[in-house]
Each structure stands twice: as structure tokens, then as C-alpha cells.
Design a protein around this motif. Structure first.
Motif, PDB file in Angstrom:
ATOM      1  N   UNK A   1       0.853  -1.190   0.000  1.00  0.00           N
ATOM      2  CA  UNK A   1       0.000   0.000   0.000  1.00  0.00           C
ATOM      3  C   UNK A   1       0.881   1.230   0.000  1.00  0.00           C
TER       4      UNK A   1
ATOM      5  N   UNK B   1       2.892  -3.691   9.224  1.00  0.00           N
ATOM      6  CA  UNK B   1       1.669  -3.255   8.551  1.00  0.00           C
ATOM      7  C   UNK B   1       0.679  -2.566   9.471  1.00  0.00           C
ATOM      8  N   UNK B   2       1.138  -2.125  10.634  1.00  0.00           N
ATOM      9  CA  UNK B   2       0.232  -1.572  11.637  1.00  0.00           C
ATOM     10  C   UNK B   2       0.233  -0.053  11.689  1.00  0.00           C
ATOM     11  N   UNK B   3       1.159   0.587  11.015  1.00  0.00           N
ATOM     12  CA  UNK B   3       1.219   2.055  11.015  1.00  0.00           C
ATOM     13  C   UNK B   3       1.941   2.502   9.749  1.00  0.00           C
ATOM     14  N   UNK B   4       1.896   3.787   9.475  1.00  0.00           N
ATOM     15  CA  UNK B   4       2.543   4.330   8.287  1.00  0.00           C
ATOM     16  C   UNK B   4       3.882   4.952   8.625  1.00  0.00           C
TER      17      UNK B   4
ATOM     18  N   UNK C   1      -7.432   1.694  15.690  1.00  0.00           N
ATOM     19  CA  UNK C   1      -6.018   2.027  15.572  1.00  0.00           C
ATOM     20  C   UNK C   1      -5.800   3.511  15.840  1.00  0.00           C
TER      21      UNK C   1
ATOM     22  N   UNK D   1       2.036   3.544  18.831  1.00  0.00           N
ATOM     23  CA  UNK D   1       0.742   3.289  18.239  1.00  0.00           C
ATOM     24  C   UNK D   1      -0.013   2.264  19.075  1.00  0.00           C
TER      25      UNK D   1
ATOM     26  N   UNK E   1      -6.021  -1.633  10.055  1.00  0.00           N
ATOM     27  CA  UNK E   1      -4.568  -1.583  10.145  1.00  0.00           C
ATOM     28  C   UNK E   1      -3.994  -0.360   9.432  1.00  0.00           C
ATOM     29  N   UNK E   2      -3.011   0.258  10.069  1.00  0.00           N
ATOM     30  CA  UNK E   2      -2.456   1.509   9.573  1.00  0.00           C
ATOM     31  C   UNK E   2      -1.902   1.428   8.178  1.00  0.00           C
ATOM     32  N   UNK E   3      -1.505   0.253   7.748  1.00  0.00           N
ATOM     33  CA  UNK E   3      -0.952   0.115   6.421  1.00  0.00           C
ATOM     34  C   UNK E   3      -1.996  -0.074   5.345  1.00  0.00           C
TER      35      UNK E   3
ATOM     36  N   UNK F   1       0.672   5.676  -0.040  1.00  0.00           N
ATOM     37  CA  UNK F   1      -0.224   6.792   0.208  1.00  0.00           C
ATOM     38  C   UNK F   1       0.494   8.111  -0.052  1.00  0.00           C
TER      39      UNK F   1
ATOM     40  N   UNK G   1       3.433   1.386   4.634  1.00  0.00           N
ATOM     41  CA  UNK G   1       3.252   0.705   5.916  1.00  0.00           C
ATOM     42  C   UNK G   1       4.575   0.311   6.548  1.00  0.00           C
ATOM     43  N   UNK G   2       4.608   0.223   7.879  1.00  0.00           N
ATOM     44  CA  UNK G   2       5.788  -0.294   8.565  1.00  0.00           C
ATOM     45  C   UNK G   2       5.855  -1.808   8.371  1.00  0.00           C
TER      46      UNK G   2
ATOM     47  N   UNK H   1      -3.288  -0.717  18.705  1.00  0.00           N
ATOM     48  CA  UNK H   1      -4.199  -1.438  17.820  1.00  0.00           C
ATOM     49  C   UNK H   1      -5.542  -1.706  18.480  1.00  0.00           C
TER      50      UNK H   1
ATOM     51  N   UNK I   1      -2.457   6.519  16.718  1.00  0.00           N
ATOM     52  CA  UNK I   1      -1.027   6.741  16.518  1.00  0.00           C
ATOM     53  C   UNK I   1      -0.621   8.099  17.077  1.00  0.00           C
TER      54      UNK I   1
END
Lengths: 111, 114
Positions: free
Chosen positions: A32, A96-99, B31, B48, B97-99, A34, A92-93, B50, B33
Motif C-alpha cells: 500500500x 503493517x500496523x502504522x505508516x 487504531x 501506536x 490496520x495503519x498500512x 499513500x 506501511x511499517x 491497535x 497513533x
């Protein structure tokens, strides 16, 4: 640790021209991508997301993704002074939990 | 529709003082952050979460702590403020999920440590 690289600019274009902003990333697993726009003193806002190779168009904005080259770009057609802002690329990191964001490219459109 | 709300908007701290940056969202996002942004730099992920009760470190967690007791709130704590923590802090949230999905940002807190 993933890296997201952008040319910080400033990128200056005349009104009506095409602005091209580029971003490279360091891994091959990101799915992904952005683009966020941030006006001076404001918070980032999403303008484009892209998930597959090729082009994605939304109005005057086109995102282009080339996963083999680890490269994503944003084209702004018919640039307007209101497009003057910093454009942040994000991926994503590892989890996949944050950008993770690049440093951003500052665009200046002159009238 | 409030979205993501951060308080305060501005704060000046003296070296060694402590403070909590508040963040609340009303979109029922799991989520959340915390990012910091230094001049001319992109956003660096601090912590962050979840979901309620679950937090994890980001790229630059040193000097900060977080908690997530409810879905709505995600406060960021600075225990011993240092000049290096002078920055603009953004809280954000996303539905999944952030991604995968769009992150919505608060208006930011501009913190100066002197």
C-alpha cells in the motif's frame, strides 16, 4: 527499518503546469502506498492511495506505482496556487500496523 | 463531526517538567497513533495502539509513554521534558490496520521545551 525517500524541494512550477513528485522506498514487501498533502501549519490529509502497479487517477491527481523499481510518484495536472503545500509519501511499517512517512516535498505553484 | 481532537494546541514547557498530550477520536477507530514532526522533516512514529489495552513502540519512543484504556482516548505522556522534544505532535486514527486504510489526523500540538 524501512526508508522512504523524497526530494525535499522546493519544487516550483507555474500555474497550469504539471507537477511531478517522486518517492522511493527501501523494501519490496509494501503493498500500500499513500500520498498526503500538508498545508503549512496544518495536519496531513490523504489525497491518494494506490495498491497495484500502474496508474490511478483522481481528478487532477495521478499516482503511479512501479513495485519492481520501488518507486511511486504523484502527478498534479493543471497545477493551481492552492496546490502549494508539502506532499508526504507514506508506506506501511514492517508489521503493517502504522505508516512510515518520507520527509515530504514542498511544492510551490506561482500564478 | 469532531474526528480526532488534540489538546492543548500550544504549550511551552520548562526542561524537566512533565505533561500529557490528550487525544480523543469519536469515529470508533481501533487504531491510533502518535507522530512528531520536526521542521522540514516528515512524520516520525512515536507509539501506536491497535486497540484498548494494546500499545507498541514506533520509530522514536524514547522519552514518551502512552496508555490506551478506552477506544476513544490515547494520551501521550512526556515525563522529563528535554529541548529535543520541541516539535509538533500529531495524533491520528484509522479504522483498520495503519498500512491498509486512511489515517485521520488531529490538528496537532505545538510543544516548545525551554
Amino acid at each position: 527499518q524501512k526508508e522512504v525517500e523524497q526530494n525535499s524541494g522546493p519544487l516550483s512550477v507555474p500555474e497550469g503546469a504539471i507537477a511531478s513528485l517522486n518517492c522511493t522506498y527501501s523494501d519490496r514487501v509494501s503493498q500500500s502506498f499513500f500520498w498526503y498533502r500538508q498545508y503549512s501549519g496544518k495536519s496531513p490529509e490523504l489525497i491518494m492511495s494506490i495498491y497495484s502497479n500502474g496508474d490511478k487517477e483522481d481528478g487532477r491527481f495521478t499516482a503511479q506505482l512501479n513495485k519492481a523499481s520501488q518507486y511511486v510518484s504523484l502527478l498534479i495536472r493543471d497545477s493551481q496556487p492552492s496546490d502549494s503545500a508539502t506532499y508526504l509519501c507514506a508506506v506501511p511499517n514492517q508489521a503493517g500496523t502504522a505508516l512510515i512517512f518520507g520527509k515530504g516535498t514542498t511544492l510551490s505553484v506561482s500564478s | 463531526n469532531a474526528g480526532v481532537t488534540q489538546t492543548p494546541k500550544f504549550r511551552i514547557l520548562k526542561i524537566g517538567q512533565s505533561m500529557t498530550l490528550q487525544c480523543a477520536q469519536d469515529m470508533n477507530h481501533n487504531y491510533m497513533y502518535w507522530y512528531r514532526q520536526d521542521p522540514g522533516m516528515g512524520l516520525k512514529l512515536i507509539y501506536y495502539s491497535v486497540g484498548a489495552g494494546i500499545t507498541d513502540k514506533g520509530e522514536v519512543p524514547n522519552g514518551y509513554n502512552v496508555s490506551r484504556s478506552t477506544t476513544e482516548d490515547f494520551p501521550l505522556r512526556l515525563e522529563l521534558a528535554a529541548p529535543s522534544q520541541t516539535s509538533v505532535y500529531f495524533c491520528a486514527s484509522s479504522y483498520s490496520r495503519g498500512g491498509d486504510t486512511e489515517a485521520f489526523f488531529g490538528q496537532g500540538t505545538r510543544l516548545t521545551v525551554v
